[in-house]
Enzyme design. Structure first.
Site, short mmCIF file in Angstrom:
data_model
loop_
_atom_site.label_atom_id
_atom_site.label_comp_id
_atom_site.label_asym_id
_atom_site.label_seq_id
_atom_site.Cartn_x
_atom_site.Cartn_y
_atom_site.Cartn_z
N ARG A 127 11.61 16.30 3.94
CA ARG A 127 12.66 15.32 4.22
C ARG A 127 13.21 14.66 2.96
O ARG A 127 12.53 14.54 1.94
CB ARG A 127 12.18 14.27 5.22
CG ARG A 127 11.12 13.35 4.70
CD ARG A 127 10.63 12.42 5.81
NE ARG A 127 9.66 11.48 5.31
CZ ARG A 127 9.07 10.56 6.06
NH1 ARG A 127 9.33 10.46 7.35
NH2 ARG A 127 8.20 9.72 5.51
N ARG A 161 10.84 10.74 -1.24
CA ARG A 161 9.78 9.76 -1.46
C ARG A 161 8.62 10.40 -2.23
O ARG A 161 8.20 11.49 -1.90
CB ARG A 161 9.27 9.23 -0.11
CG ARG A 161 10.24 8.28 0.53
CD ARG A 161 9.83 7.94 1.94
NE ARG A 161 8.42 7.64 2.09
CZ ARG A 161 7.90 7.10 3.18
NH1 ARG A 161 8.68 6.80 4.19
NH2 ARG A 161 6.61 6.86 3.26
N ARG A 172 -2.25 9.40 4.73
CA ARG A 172 -1.48 8.48 5.57
C ARG A 172 -1.81 8.71 7.05
O ARG A 172 -1.89 7.76 7.83
CB ARG A 172 0.02 8.64 5.30
CG ARG A 172 0.42 8.02 3.94
CD ARG A 172 1.70 8.60 3.38
NE ARG A 172 2.87 8.36 4.20
CZ ARG A 172 4.01 9.06 4.08
NH1 ARG A 172 4.12 10.01 3.19
NH2 ARG A 172 5.03 8.78 4.85
P1 AMP Z 1 6.17 4.10 5.54
O1 AMP Z 1 7.51 4.13 4.90
O2 AMP Z 1 6.13 3.25 6.78
O3 AMP Z 1 5.59 5.47 5.78
O4 AMP Z 1 5.19 3.38 4.49
C1 AMP Z 1 4.95 3.91 3.23
C2 AMP Z 1 3.70 3.28 2.61
O5 AMP Z 1 3.91 1.87 2.45
C3 AMP Z 1 2.45 3.41 3.45
O6 AMP Z 1 1.78 4.64 3.24
C4 AMP Z 1 1.64 2.21 2.96
O7 AMP Z 1 1.07 2.46 1.68
C5 AMP Z 1 2.72 1.16 2.78
N1 AMP Z 1 2.97 0.38 4.01
C6 AMP Z 1 4.12 0.36 4.74
N2 AMP Z 1 4.01 -0.45 5.81
C7 AMP Z 1 2.75 -0.95 5.76
C8 AMP Z 1 2.01 -1.84 6.59
N3 AMP Z 1 2.54 -2.36 7.71
N4 AMP Z 1 0.74 -2.14 6.23
C9 AMP Z 1 0.18 -1.63 5.11
N5 AMP Z 1 0.81 -0.77 4.29
C10 AMP Z 1 2.09 -0.43 4.60
#
Ligand code: AMP
Length: 216
Positions: A127, A161, A172
């Site tokens: 992506r 990303r 993740r």
């Molecule tokens: P995402 O874009 O939601 O996949 O988030 C990317 C990364 O940001 C994650 O793998 C975490 O390292 C961090 N992150 C995002 N949202 C959270 C959250 N609610 N709590 C803890 N870490 C977060």
């Protein structure tokens, strides 16, 4: 209306949140986007979060809950909120209850996007997004109509990303299984969880979500 979109990385939370924003003028509150912006700007939060995010681990509950509170404070009281990637732990779910109650809001729906984890790695690793407007694309499933040109805004700059690589994606997903999936029963007990097949066509997922949020 306040909605949580829940599901592992790559389930389509961001895509569907964008569609709700376009259709209903709601605000997408993505802690991932907020943290990436903080990393880019080099703020103290960004400096703390950068390495954790690169490993695919979770940033501290206090940091992300503070970001959510600040974002809600910048919104009018009548604007709907779509929580995308938050809450991710039981502590965050508890914090969100307090954050919403303090602002006279309540949760209407928790929508879980159900997906096949093996397919997600392929989805995530291909992506990319428009660097200007954020529209999402995919090497295999959703190329721009004109190669190299964003369908929505015409930009020719795209980005990927750094945490969308297989190793980090596996971490993740493990974080999701261990810490995020267990919060569902909290919301199930309140009778506000609905499940959608996240492997379906993007438009069909949107239709299913629309049905849930217009059903009251
Ligand atoms: P995402 O874009 O939601 O996949 O988030 C990317 C990364 O940001 C994650 O793998 C975490 O390292 C961090 N992150 C995002 N949202 C959270 C959250 N609610 N709590 C803890 N870490 C977060």
């Amino acid at each position: 209306m306040n909605i949580i979109l829940l599901g592992p990385p790559g389930a389509g939370k961001g895509t569907q949140a964008q569609r709700l924003v376009d259709a209903h003028g709601m605000r997408q509150l993505s802690t991932g986007d907020m943290l990436r912006a903080a990393v880019k700007a080099g703020t103290p939060v960004g400096l703390q979060a950068k390495a954790v995010m690169e490993r695919g681990e979770l940033v501290s509950d206090e940091i992300v809950s503070a970001l959510i509170g600040e974002e809600l404070d910048s919104m009018g009281p009548d604007m709907g909120a779509i929580f995308d990637g938050y809450p991710r732990t039981a502590a965050q779910a508890e914090a969100l209850d307090d954050i919403l109650a303090a602002r006279g809001r309540k949760l209407d729906h928790v929508i879980e996007l159900e997906v096949d984890e093996d397919a997600l790695v392929e989805r995530i690793c291909g992506r990319f997004t428009c660097a200007n407007c954020g529209k999402g694309y995919h090497d295999k499933f959703a190329q721009p109509r004109i190669p190299g040109v964003c369908d929505k805004c015409g930009s020719t700059e795209f980005k990927r990303r750094p945490d969308d690589n297989e190793d980090t994606v596996r971490t993740r997903m493990a974080e999701y299984r261990a810490k995020t999936a267990p919060i569902l029963p909290i919301y199930e007990a309140r009778g506000i969880v609905a499940r959608v097949n996240g492997m379906a066509d993007i438009d069909d997922v949107t239709t299913a979500i629309e049905r849930i949020i217009t059903s009251g």
